[in-house]
Enzyme design. Structure first.
Site, PDB file in Angstrom:
ATOM      1  N   HIS A  96       0.851  -1.203   0.000  1.00 45.78           N
ATOM      2  CA  HIS A  96       0.000   0.000   0.000  1.00 45.78           C
ATOM      3  C   HIS A  96       0.879   1.243   0.000  1.00 45.78           C
ATOM      4  O   HIS A  96       0.734   2.122   0.858  1.00 45.78           O
ATOM      5  CB  HIS A  96      -0.924   0.004   1.211  1.00 45.78           C
ATOM      6  CG  HIS A  96      -1.781  -1.226   1.357  1.00 45.78           C
ATOM      7  ND1 HIS A  96      -1.281  -2.453   1.755  1.00 45.78           N
ATOM      8  CD2 HIS A  96      -3.114  -1.420   1.166  1.00 45.78           C
ATOM      9  CE1 HIS A  96      -2.265  -3.346   1.801  1.00 45.78           C
ATOM     10  NE2 HIS A  96      -3.384  -2.742   1.446  1.00 45.78           N
ATOM     11  N   HIS A 102     -14.498  -2.935   1.276  1.00 45.33           N
ATOM     12  CA  HIS A 102     -14.215  -1.692   1.995  1.00 45.33           C
ATOM     13  C   HIS A 102     -13.784  -0.618   1.006  1.00 45.33           C
ATOM     14  O   HIS A 102     -13.194  -0.918  -0.024  1.00 45.33           O
ATOM     15  CB  HIS A 102     -13.120  -1.878   3.065  1.00 45.33           C
ATOM     16  CG  HIS A 102     -11.748  -2.207   2.553  1.00 45.33           C
ATOM     17  ND1 HIS A 102     -11.407  -3.437   2.070  1.00 45.33           N
ATOM     18  CD2 HIS A 102     -10.612  -1.460   2.472  1.00 45.33           C
ATOM     19  CE1 HIS A 102     -10.140  -3.448   1.722  1.00 45.33           C
ATOM     20  NE2 HIS A 102      -9.620  -2.255   1.942  1.00 45.33           N
ATOM     21  N   GLU A 141      -9.050  -5.553  -3.920  1.00 47.28           N
ATOM     22  CA  GLU A 141      -7.837  -6.353  -3.698  1.00 47.28           C
ATOM     23  C   GLU A 141      -8.167  -7.834  -3.449  1.00 47.28           C
ATOM     24  O   GLU A 141      -7.267  -8.677  -3.535  1.00 47.28           O
ATOM     25  CB  GLU A 141      -6.975  -5.759  -2.567  1.00 47.28           C
ATOM     26  CG  GLU A 141      -7.629  -5.728  -1.216  1.00 47.28           C
ATOM     27  CD  GLU A 141      -6.898  -4.850  -0.185  1.00 47.28           C
ATOM     28  OE1 GLU A 141      -5.970  -4.108  -0.535  1.00 47.28           O
ATOM     29  OE2 GLU A 141      -7.288  -4.907   0.989  1.00 47.28           O
TER      30      GLU A 141
HETATM   31  C1  DHB Z   1      -7.617  -0.542   5.654  1.00 40.69           C
HETATM   32  C2  DHB Z   1      -6.473  -0.699   4.867  1.00 40.69           C
HETATM   33  C3  DHB Z   1      -6.339  -1.830   4.082  1.00 40.69           C
HETATM   34  O1  DHB Z   1      -5.237  -2.033   3.327  1.00 40.69           O
HETATM   35  C4  DHB Z   1      -7.321  -2.801   4.062  1.00 40.69           C
HETATM   36  O2  DHB Z   1      -7.134  -3.861   3.259  1.00 40.69           O
HETATM   37  C5  DHB Z   1      -8.461  -2.651   4.846  1.00 40.69           C
HETATM   38  C6  DHB Z   1      -8.601  -1.512   5.643  1.00 40.69           C
HETATM   39  C7  DHB Z   1      -7.758   0.661   6.513  1.00 40.69           C
HETATM   40  O3  DHB Z   1      -6.877   1.530   6.458  1.00 40.69           O
HETATM   41  O4  DHB Z   1      -8.725   0.739   7.264  1.00 40.69           O
HETATM   42 FE    FE Z   2      -5.453  -3.503   1.818  1.00 35.43          FE
END
Ligand code: DHB
Ligand code: FE
Length: 282
Positions: free
Chosen positions: A59, A193, A240
């Site tokens: 990320h 998400h 993802e």
């Molecule tokens: C968050 C970040 C991620 O990479 C993920 O897969 C799920 C949630 C977050 O920052 O909340």
């Molecule tokens: Fe993630």
């Protein structure tokens, strides 16, 4: 010969890592999530793999936007936890399996997957949080890890179909290695998400459960879904989960479900975990 003895997929929510690191897994909000992973921890202990291949995404922590490989494989002997802004997580250094990784790289490249070779790579929550979820807090991780990093954050990403095909190529690579090794393959990320923009907070339980069903019975159907539809259904970040198809591609068409767990919410995210083995009765 090396062989893939099972597969697991799991969310990699960074906050779950912080909860583990700060000793808060027993708090009422978090306890059901960590309890949901208990059968996976037991399964992994009983399988006791020599190597875990982890399909995950970075990320913009281990990599920055200077270089964005579509598919990268960690060939180093070890990988440090990445500094994601608050310092690296207090987890063990990840020990690689250089000889298998180099063999896989050669096999994959000759099998039309032009992997980027990583001789040095820090691994972020996409890899370290799943390790914590399935191993707890050991002094050292109990197996070698081969990280395979997929670009799912910078457009254009590889298709779900391509990720599924990568899994099949990974299986051919592992099964042509001359050492007797038990290998488990893991796919991380998701579930639904979105953490930015107007749809921030999106959770889609209907699609997540459809995805869990079909990952078991008809992964080709999921592989055929265009990326734009994944973004629509599970969010720009939730897409993802296409990396779970890489894990699935490395298993037989017919699989047994050893464990399935789904929980909402973990703050702004759906959490899912599935453990699969090739079907005993074909
Ligand atoms: C968050 C970040 C991620 O990479 C993920 O897969 C799920 C949630 C977050 O920052 O909340
Ligand atoms: Fe993630």
């Amino acid at each position: 010969m090396a062989r893939i003895v099972g597969g697991l997929c799991t969310s990699h929510v960074p906050l779950l890592g912080r909860v583990i690191d700060s000793g808060r897994t027993g708090e009422p909000y978090w306890q059901p999530i960590f309890e949901g992973y208990e059968p996976t921890r037991e399964w992994l202990k009983s399988v006791n793999p020599d190597v875990l291949i982890v399909i995950y995404n970075d990320h913009a922590n281990g990599f920055n936007f200077k270089y964005t490989p579509t598919f990268a494989i960690g060939c180093a002997n070890e990988f440090n936890p990445a500094d994601e802004g608050n310092g690296p997580r207090p987890v063990p250094i990840v020990q690689g399996h250089s000889r298998l990784a180099w063999h896989m790289t050669e096999s994959l490249v000759h099998d039309q997957f032009d992997m980027t070779i990583m001789n040095e790579m820090d691994v972020d929550h996409g890899l370290t949080v799943p390790l914590s979820l399935v191993c707890g807090q050991p002094a050292a991780w109990p197996f070698r890890v081969i990280p395979i990093c997929v670009n799912v954050i910078q457009y254009p990403q590889p298709s779900a179909q391509r990720c599924y095909a990568l899994g099949k190529a990974i299986r051919r690579a592992v099964e042509s290695f001359d050492e007797d090794l038990n290998v488990v393959i893991a796919g991380t990320g998701g579930m639904s998400h979105q953490i930015h923009g107007a749809r921030s907070g999106l959770i889609n339980q209907t699609f997540d459960n459809y995805f869990l069903d079909k990952l078991v019975t008809s992964p080709e159907e999921l592989a055929g879904i265009p990326l734009v539809e994944y973004v629509r259904e599970v969010g720009a970040e939730g897409m993802e989960i296409i990396m779970w198809l890489t894990m699935r591609g490395a298993l037989d068409d017919r699989v047994d479900v050893m464990h399935r767990f789904y929980h909402v919410p973990a703050m702004n995210t759906a959490v899912g975990n599935l453990v699969l083995e090739n079907a005993k009765a074909q």
